[in-house]
Design a protein around this motif. Structure first.
Motif, PDB file in Angstrom:
ATOM      1  N   UNK A   1      -7.624 -10.511  -3.389  1.00  0.00           N
ATOM      2  CA  UNK A   1      -6.352 -10.589  -4.120  1.00  0.00           C
ATOM      3  C   UNK A   1      -6.364  -9.617  -5.300  1.00  0.00           C
ATOM      4  N   UNK A   2      -7.472  -9.590  -6.057  1.00  0.00           N
ATOM      5  CA  UNK A   2      -7.576  -8.681  -7.198  1.00  0.00           C
ATOM      6  C   UNK A   2      -7.533  -7.221  -6.750  1.00  0.00           C
ATOM      7  N   UNK A   3      -8.174  -6.925  -5.620  1.00  0.00           N
ATOM      8  CA  UNK A   3      -8.170  -5.550  -5.125  1.00  0.00           C
ATOM      9  C   UNK A   3      -6.745  -5.117  -4.727  1.00  0.00           C
ATOM     10  N   UNK A   4      -6.048  -5.993  -3.999  1.00  0.00           N
ATOM     11  CA  UNK A   4      -4.673  -5.696  -3.611  1.00  0.00           C
ATOM     12  C   UNK A   4      -3.794  -5.541  -4.850  1.00  0.00           C
ATOM     13  N   UNK A   5      -4.005  -6.421  -5.834  1.00  0.00           N
ATOM     14  CA  UNK A   5      -3.194  -6.386  -7.049  1.00  0.00           C
ATOM     15  C   UNK A   5      -3.397  -5.080  -7.800  1.00  0.00           C
ATOM     16  N   UNK A   6      -4.640  -4.670  -7.974  1.00  0.00           N
ATOM     17  CA  UNK A   6      -4.906  -3.418  -8.699  1.00  0.00           C
ATOM     18  C   UNK A   6      -4.252  -2.236  -8.004  1.00  0.00           C
ATOM     19  N   UNK A   7      -4.393  -2.178  -6.679  1.00  0.00           N
ATOM     20  CA  UNK A   7      -3.827  -1.062  -5.923  1.00  0.00           C
ATOM     21  C   UNK A   7      -2.310  -1.028  -6.064  1.00  0.00           C
ATOM     22  N   UNK A   8      -1.682  -2.191  -5.955  1.00  0.00           N
ATOM     23  CA  UNK A   8      -0.222  -2.253  -6.040  1.00  0.00           C
ATOM     24  C   UNK A   8       0.267  -1.909  -7.451  1.00  0.00           C
ATOM     25  N   UNK A   9      -0.432  -2.418  -8.462  1.00  0.00           N
ATOM     26  CA  UNK A   9      -0.027  -2.160  -9.848  1.00  0.00           C
ATOM     27  C   UNK A   9      -0.209  -0.685 -10.197  1.00  0.00           C
ATOM     28  N   UNK A  10      -1.338  -0.098  -9.826  1.00  0.00           N
ATOM     29  CA  UNK A  10      -1.563   1.326 -10.098  1.00  0.00           C
ATOM     30  C   UNK A  10      -0.514   2.183  -9.402  1.00  0.00           C
ATOM     31  N   UNK A  11      -0.161   1.802  -8.160  1.00  0.00           N
ATOM     32  CA  UNK A  11       0.853   2.563  -7.438  1.00  0.00           C
ATOM     33  C   UNK A  11       2.185   2.513  -8.177  1.00  0.00           C
TER      34      UNK A  11
END
Length: 454
Positions: A434-444
């Protein structure tokens, strides 16, 4: 109620001569089943998408309700190809209503025909495709589809049951319909041979068919051979057709229709309505889960980005709490249990209290990253913002799932309370993914925002 109705067929009162064909209990049970069917049809809580998906099943319920109101008993006739299903139906009817042929596949669709209303009011026969047709999978599916909306099944055989026939009979018994076994073409057997075969069939089908419901018939008896001698001593052989021998089966069906037709029809309607109700419950729950997942994800994105972009320490956490409360309000509407903003705020506070007790370290990191974001600049701000946004995303998932569990239980945490419920939610989620997906989505999204500004 359904158990009571079913007992009227399987129980001792079925054979009680003093029992009225339409006792007050039966009439009340029929009325309750009809009322249940109407309630199911008119339930405003069924979403349009689910109703459309199950349109065929709803049509069946309407058909069953009409059948109950007309007082009909539908009897499905099954058997393998060439066992004489259609011929038996025609013999029972007294006229050619169903197609009869020597080729496989003569019956390709279920056909309905009522018996003579004068002697068998409300009794309707349904002829079905053979269970061993060449394209058997499709036709067998049709046959069992008809069985599901029939009230009584007559299985037709013309000899000892094959393995396929016995398997089909067992499957039909599993539909919880009363079964009659008609041994057709009995004119081919001698008296002793027929008696032994009937006894064998009653033993073989014990537990599936009542012994008295294994009935010999001859739907199309072979023509009688008549030898006559003329005055010159010459023999002349002629053949004369013989009438069908179906009186015993017809009387049995008429007796069932008169004494138990409405009860059996109510049993079938109730069972089908119960299965449809279970389907509706599952589909509605599935639809709500999917919609709730979309709501939670939308708030994850909103909260994660908002926290990442807010440069003021701690103030972003206060804004995040407001988003959590709004999310819970939306979830409560999804599950048809609306909460006020104040109620949702209290629910969020309860969940966060349990999360703080379980995951204090995580909230500590979030507070530290909030402070760092305000004191740092450049790259460290971006890194810290993404980390904090990811934690906010993860917290939203936890709060959303916990609130969803509370709503699924009808605004209740269950017997073990909020602590156990929230702990179970934490234990079932993969934090790292979840944290990995969140970081990727937020950075994008941060990059997209940066490009827009430039």
């Amino acid at each position: 109620m359904i158990d009571r109705l079913r007992s009227l067929w399987h129980g001792a009162d079925r054979d009680d001569p003093a029992r009225s064909p339409s006792s007050p209990d039966d009439v009340q049970a029929d009325a309750r089943v009809a009322s249940s069917l109407r309630t199911l049809l008119d339930d405003p809580g069924v979403p349009d998408a689910v109703r459309a998906e199950l349109a065929h099943e709803f049509e069946r319920v309407e058909h069953m309700l009409d059948k109950l109101e007309r007082g009909e008993l539908h009897v499905a006739v099954f058997g393998r190809v060439s066992a004489g299903k259609s011929a038996l139906g025609n013999a029972l009817l007294g006229h050619q209503a169903f197609r009869v042929g020597v080729l496989h596949g003569t019956t390709t669709q279920a056909a309905h025909a009522p018996l003579d209303e004068a002697s068998a009011p409300g009794l309707v026969l349904i002829d079905t495709p053979g269970i061993n047709e060449l394209d058997g999978e499709t036709r067998e599916r049709l046959a069992f589809d008809v069985a599901e909306v029939s009230d009584l099944v007559v299985f037709v055989a013309d000899a000892d049951l094959t393995r396929d026939e016995l398997d089909a009979l067992t499957l039909l018994a599993g539909t919880q319909r009363p079964l009659l076994l008609a041994l057709n073409k009995t004119d081919r057997y001698g008296d002793d041979e027929l008696r032994d075969l009937l006894e064998h069939l009653r033993t073989k089908t014990a537990g599936l068919v009542r012994a008295e419901d294994v009935i010999p018939v001859a739907a199309l008896p072979a023509p009688q051979r008549i030898v006559e001698t003329d005055t010159d001593g010459h023999e002349h052989v002629t053949k004369a057709s013989r009438p069908p021998q179906v009186a015993a089966l017809r009387e049995r069906l008429v007796s069932i229709a008169e004494r138990e037709g409405k009860t059996l029809s109510a049993i079938n309607a109730g069972l089908f309505a119960g299965r449809l109700s279970d389907q509706l419950t599952a589909r509605i729950a599935e639809t709500r889960r999917a919609l709730a997942a979309r709501v939670i994800r939308q708030y994850c994105i909103a909260k994660g980005v908002a926290v990442a972009l807010n440069p003021i320490p701690v103030a972003d956490l206060l804004a995040a709490a407001g988003l959590d409360a709004a999310m819970v309000v939306q979830l409560s509407r999804v599950y048809g249990l609306p909460l006020t903003r104040r109620e949702s705020g209290r629910l969020v506070a309860t969940i966060c209290a349990q999360l703080a007790a379980l995951m204090g370290a995580i909230w500590g990191v979030q507070l530290v990253s909030s402070a760092l974001k305000g004191l740092s600049a450049g790259l460290s701000t971006v890194v810290t913002a993404a980390a904090q946004g990811a934690l906010a995303w993860y917290a939203t998932v936890l709060i959303g799932r916990a609130a969803e569990q509370y709503l699924v239980n009808g605004k209740n945490w269950g017997e073990h309370g909020a602590k156990r419920a929230v702990a179970d939610i934490v234990g079932t989620l993969d934090r790292d993914s979840i944290l990995r997906e969140a970081r990727e989505e937020i950075l994008k999204r941060l990059k997209q925002r940066g490009k827009t500004r430039s």
